[in-house]
Enzyme design. Structure first.
Site, mmCIF file in Angstrom:
data_model
loop_
_atom_site.group_PDB
_atom_site.id
_atom_site.type_symbol
_atom_site.label_atom_id
_atom_site.label_comp_id
_atom_site.label_asym_id
_atom_site.label_seq_id
_atom_site.Cartn_x
_atom_site.Cartn_y
_atom_site.Cartn_z
ATOM 1 N N HIS A 12 64.519 40.195 58.011
ATOM 2 C CA HIS A 12 64.159 40.442 59.412
ATOM 3 C C HIS A 12 64.543 39.230 60.250
ATOM 4 C CE1 HIS A 12 61.388 42.626 62.332
ATOM 5 N NE2 HIS A 12 61.622 41.484 62.957
ATOM 6 N N HIS A 14 66.791 38.350 63.912
ATOM 7 C CA HIS A 14 67.574 38.754 65.084
ATOM 8 C C HIS A 14 68.657 37.709 65.320
ATOM 9 C CE1 HIS A 14 64.701 41.921 66.432
ATOM 10 N NE2 HIS A 14 63.837 41.135 65.814
ATOM 11 N N HIS A 192 60.690 48.272 64.326
ATOM 12 C CA HIS A 192 59.541 47.429 64.630
ATOM 13 C C HIS A 192 58.348 48.322 64.959
ATOM 14 C CE1 HIS A 192 62.657 44.460 64.922
ATOM 15 N NE2 HIS A 192 61.876 43.507 65.417
ATOM 16 N N GLU A 195 52.974 45.670 65.393
ATOM 17 C CA GLU A 195 52.825 44.266 65.763
ATOM 18 C C GLU A 195 51.860 44.183 66.943
ATOM 19 O OE1 GLU A 195 55.645 40.444 67.026
ATOM 20 O OE2 GLU A 195 56.394 42.484 67.298
ATOM 21 N N ASP A 273 62.147 36.091 61.794
ATOM 22 C CA ASP A 273 62.217 36.843 63.040
ATOM 23 C C ASP A 273 63.187 36.194 64.030
ATOM 24 O OD1 ASP A 273 61.635 38.885 64.789
ATOM 25 O OD2 ASP A 273 59.597 38.250 65.235
ATOM 26 N N ASP A 274 62.724 35.246 64.822
ATOM 27 C CA ASP A 274 63.521 34.498 65.802
ATOM 28 C C ASP A 274 63.173 33.013 65.639
ATOM 29 O OD1 ASP A 274 64.498 36.937 67.521
ATOM 30 O OD2 ASP A 274 62.322 37.165 67.407
#
Length: 328
Positions: A12, A14, A192, A195, A273-274
């Site tokens: 996961h 981005h 997604h 969350e 994630d980021d």
């Protein structure tokens, strides 16, 4: 245990959200693009909450204007991942940011990304595979263009389709047409969910989009019947603990449900994630889990086996990565 060199698989990530701030700032200077407000005084990405994070994310992508920019981005992201022991990575790629959903433009961007991925594999030993994602708050009609881009370029390298963006925009089922198109093209599916919205969002994702993985998904812990359903359906969660804490989904890592989910029997993986947005990397993620939940080498080996089994890559790639993970 040296977590930095421990071989890892990440599912996961981005691609734009993993852009080092220095790369984005440098491209802004090269192109004379004003991205005031994107960085704080220390040069880090600056945001207050999730919605502003999305705005800053999209503002930063303004400087990524050509296939060559994405080639440089991909190399920079993979270099950082490889430095933290990642041997296999699946990155979310969005045609919305790579040509505005135009298929011809997307092919050029994808070619540049794959060139960079091939170079990184030769020079750094990290394998990348792509998962096309539509952006939820751009709406279902734009998602259809994204799904078409994905379907027309699907192969062993571009192996998945998913959805990111604002979880509070519309419903999962609004995007069923796009997910059906991707499925018919042979792409594996994730989205997604769970969350920001509660367990019902994950239930809708599995029911309406028929995904086999869920990005985040952590709030399923609030509905143990749903947890059991996900176990029965063999749905895997792409958990991003550092992201969840930084964005305030949970106040601290000790309050995060990843350990409870794992103990309950649900399959979890760990990703960043980021990473520069959330001041994390895969080394820090592992260190936190070891410190707070006392995970040991066997736990992390099992974690990576789960991730590899859930990866969207072909079997030949899976077998090759398995040998790298066995060196842990």
């Amino acid at each position: 245990m040296t977590f930095r060199t421990f071989p890892k698989a990440e599912l996961h990530l981005h691609i734009e959200g993993a852009a080092p701030p220095k790369l984005i700032a440098g491209l802004a200077r090269e192109k004379s693009v004003d991205i005031a407000g994107v960085f704080d005084e220390r040069g880090n990405y600056a945001y207050r909450d999730f919605l502003q994070f999305l705005k800053v994310y999209e503002a930063a992508t303004q400087v990524l204007q050509t296939p060559e920019d994405y080639r440089r981005l991909t190399l920079a992201v993979l270099e950082e991942s490889a430095a933290h022991g990642v041997v296999y990575s699946e990155a979310f790629l969005s045609p919305d940011f790579c040509g505005g959903g135009d298929l011809a433009a997307w092919r050029e961007y994808l070619h540049a990304i794959r060139e960079a991925a091939d170079q990184a594999e030769r020079e750094m030993g990290i394998t990348l595979r792509g998962v096309v994602t539509c952006v939820r708050h751009f709406g279902p009609e734009q998602a259809k263009k994204t799904a078409l881009c994905a379907a027309e370029t699907a192969d062993d390298w571009l192996c998945g389709f998913g959805m990111g963006g604002d979880e509070n925009a519309g419903e999962q089922g609004d995007f069923a047409y796009s997910f059906d198109m991707a499925r018919e093209a042979g792409l594996r599916l994730t989205t997604h969910a769970g969350e920001w919205r509660g367990p019902e969002e994950v239930r809708a994702a599995v029911r309406d989009l028929r995904v086999e993985r869920v990005g985040h998904g952590v709030r399923v812990i609030e509905d143990l019947a749903l947890v059991d359903e996900l176990i029965e359906k063999d749905v895997v969660l792409e958990v991003c603990p550092g992201s969840n804490v930084m964005l305030g989904v949970y106040p601290k890592l000790a309050a995060h449900p990843i350990e409870k989910l794992r103990e309950r029997g649900i399959k979890v993986t760990v990703s960043t994630d980021d990473p520069p947005f959330f001041h994390t990397d895969m080394t820090k993620e592992y260190e936190g889990l070891a410190r707070v939940f006392e995970w040991n080498e066997d736990d992390f080996k099992a974690l990576n086996q789960t991730a590899l089994a859930a990866a969207f890559c072909d079997d030949a790639t899976r077998d090759r990565i398995a040998k790298k993970l066995e060196t842990a």
